[in-house]
Design a protein around this motif. Structure first.
Motif, PDB file in Angstrom:
ATOM      1  N   LYS A  18      28.853  11.751 -38.491  1.00  0.00           N
ATOM      2  CA  LYS A  18      29.779  10.685 -38.869  1.00  0.00           C
ATOM      3  C   LYS A  18      29.118   9.794 -39.914  1.00  0.00           C
ATOM      4  CE  LYS A  18      32.108  10.556 -34.381  1.00  0.00           C
ATOM      5  NZ  LYS A  18      32.440   9.759 -33.193  1.00  0.00           N
ATOM      6  N   ARG A  62      35.936  24.371 -33.871  1.00  0.00           N
ATOM      7  CA  ARG A  62      36.010  23.046 -33.266  1.00  0.00           C
ATOM      8  C   ARG A  62      34.612  22.475 -33.062  1.00  0.00           C
ATOM      9  NH1 ARG A  62      39.649  24.200 -29.995  1.00  0.00           N
ATOM     10  NH2 ARG A  62      38.382  24.954 -28.266  1.00  0.00           N
ATOM     11  N   GLU A 111      33.156  21.276 -36.318  1.00  0.00           N
ATOM     12  CA  GLU A 111      33.781  20.008 -36.713  1.00  0.00           C
ATOM     13  C   GLU A 111      33.146  18.849 -35.957  1.00  0.00           C
ATOM     14  OE1 GLU A 111      36.115  17.589 -38.940  1.00  0.00           O
ATOM     15  OE2 GLU A 111      35.929  19.759 -39.161  1.00  0.00           O
ATOM     16  N   GLU A 112      32.881  19.060 -34.664  1.00  0.00           N
ATOM     17  CA  GLU A 112      32.260  18.016 -33.860  1.00  0.00           C
ATOM     18  C   GLU A 112      30.834  17.731 -34.311  1.00  0.00           C
ATOM     19  OE1 GLU A 112      32.548  19.428 -29.909  1.00  0.00           O
ATOM     20  OE2 GLU A 112      34.722  19.106 -29.753  1.00  0.00           O
ATOM     21  N   GLU A 120      37.951   5.856 -32.434  1.00  0.00           N
ATOM     22  CA  GLU A 120      37.072   6.791 -31.730  1.00  0.00           C
ATOM     23  C   GLU A 120      36.551   7.863 -32.676  1.00  0.00           C
ATOM     24  OE1 GLU A 120      37.166   9.278 -27.520  1.00  0.00           O
ATOM     25  OE2 GLU A 120      39.026   8.832 -28.574  1.00  0.00           O
ATOM     26  N   GLU A 121      37.375   8.290 -33.624  1.00  0.00           N
ATOM     27  CA  GLU A 121      36.986   9.348 -34.547  1.00  0.00           C
ATOM     28  C   GLU A 121      35.945   8.880 -35.559  1.00  0.00           C
ATOM     29  OE1 GLU A 121      40.647  10.562 -36.253  1.00  0.00           O
ATOM     30  OE2 GLU A 121      41.261  11.773 -34.521  1.00  0.00           O
ATOM     31  N   LYS A 122      35.928   7.594 -35.887  1.00  0.00           N
ATOM     32  CA  LYS A 122      35.042   7.126 -36.948  1.00  0.00           C
ATOM     33  C   LYS A 122      33.843   6.331 -36.449  1.00  0.00           C
ATOM     34  CE  LYS A 122      36.512   3.935 -39.750  1.00  0.00           C
ATOM     35  NZ  LYS A 122      37.306   3.219 -40.733  1.00  0.00           N
ATOM     36  N   ASN A 125      28.201   7.318 -32.407  1.00  0.00           N
ATOM     37  CA  ASN A 125      28.226   7.971 -31.096  1.00  0.00           C
ATOM     38  C   ASN A 125      27.927   7.045 -29.926  1.00  0.00           C
ATOM     39  OD1 ASN A 125      28.893  10.473 -32.169  1.00  0.00           O
ATOM     40  ND2 ASN A 125      26.752  11.018 -32.530  1.00  0.00           N
ATOM     41  N   THR A 157      42.422   5.677 -30.953  1.00  0.00           N
ATOM     42  CA  THR A 157      42.106   7.070 -31.290  1.00  0.00           C
ATOM     43  C   THR A 157      41.474   7.177 -32.664  1.00  0.00           C
ATOM     44  OG1 THR A 157      43.913   7.892 -29.914  1.00  0.00           O
ATOM     45  CG2 THR A 157      43.065   9.382 -31.592  1.00  0.00           C
ATOM     46  N   SER A 158      42.001   6.466 -33.647  1.00  0.00           N
ATOM     47  CA  SER A 158      41.415   6.513 -34.996  1.00  0.00           C
ATOM     48  C   SER A 158      40.030   5.868 -35.007  1.00  0.00           C
ATOM     49  CB  SER A 158      42.342   5.838 -36.011  1.00  0.00           C
ATOM     50  OG  SER A 158      42.507   4.461 -35.715  1.00  0.00           O
TER      51      SER A 158
END
Length: 260
Positions: A148, A140, A143-144, A200-202, A205, A197-198
């Motif tokens: 990006k 995890r 992955e973080e 936030e992932e893309k 920062n 949510t989608s």
């Protein structure tokens, strides 16, 4: 896992590799060294060949560093980091790897690592089929850590046109019922085909999730006001001086902003 554990040593420094092998060979009831590798690329080959229970891994190496190598593994063994660079000895890796050894590795320090490994292995035996939390946490974390992709704009529909809104002009995103809206410095508001949510992932920062219904661009925050029940009111630097109220469970994110 059964003792002795199949072990691979991965380090680009031959002296460090030899020293570590000599130390581990004194504990052959715990470790069975099946292979060595001098960089991350070789490490991948040897791990695929031997399926080790544990690896001792340097971080700074040619071709692939330790973190890059781990990110390419399908199945994660127990990982003990070993490096001369103590700037890597950060809490995240101490918590998510089995242990962290600074070079030159000393036998007394290695004994503590062995104790940890034995405890983990015994816990796995007592709960067969359970996953290894260290491996899960490390995967995890890796992955973080993936950078990006840089974003320069977001596309929105405006009538029959598709507009490209520069990221530098976006102040915040808000969810209203089933819809998500993008807001800009000049006070414009556009409907998006994304969930928060989608997004936030893309998003880069400096975009910060502050509630279940809001993401703000921290570069365009004008001020932050304390609210009640641990909430904050975030005033944006747009034409309308928009206000975004944080959720009570997002206080840590806001306090982090205040500390910087």
């Amino acid at each position: 896992m059964q003792f002795p554990l199949k072990t691979i040593l991965i380090d680009d420094e031959q002296l460090a590799l030899s020293r570590l092998r000599r130390l581990l060979e004194k504990h052959n009831d715990t470790f069975s060294i099946v292979s060595e590798a001098k960089n991350g690329a070789e490490g991948l080959v040897e791990i695929d060949k031997h399926h080790p229970d544990v690896i001792f891994l340097d971080i700074e190496m040619p071709l692939l560093n330790g973190f890059e190598m781990l990110s390419k593994l399908v199945k994660m063994p127990l990982v003990v980091f070993s490096t001369a660079y103590d700037q890597y000895a950060i809490r995240a890796f101490e918590e998510n790897s089995v242990d962290y050894l600074l070079k030159p590795v000393e036998n007394d320090r290695l004994l503590k690592t062995i104790e940890k490994i034995r405890n983990i292995t015994q816990a796995a035996h007592s709960s067969p089929g359970s996953s290894n939390p260290y491996s899960e946490n490390l995967l995890r974390l890796l992955e973080e850590m993936k950078p990006k992709r840089e974003m320069f704009s977001l596309s929105v529909k405006s009538g029959d046109r598709i507009l490209l809104i520069p990221m530098t002009e976006i102040t915040h995103f808000e969810a209203e019922e089933k819809y998500v809206f993008l807001n800009t410095l000049d006070g414009q508001k556009y409907l998006l085909n994304y969930t928060l949510t989608s997004l936030e992932e893309k998003l880069p920062n400096h975009y910060l999730r502050v509630s279940r219904a809001g993401i703000v661009n921290s570069h365009h925050i004008k001020e932050i006001q304390k609210h009640f029940n641990g909430k904050y009111v975030i005033v944006m630097r747009d034409r309308k001086a928009s206000q975004v109220t944080s959720g009570s469970t997002y206080g840590d994110a806001i306090r982090h902003l205040l500390d910087n």
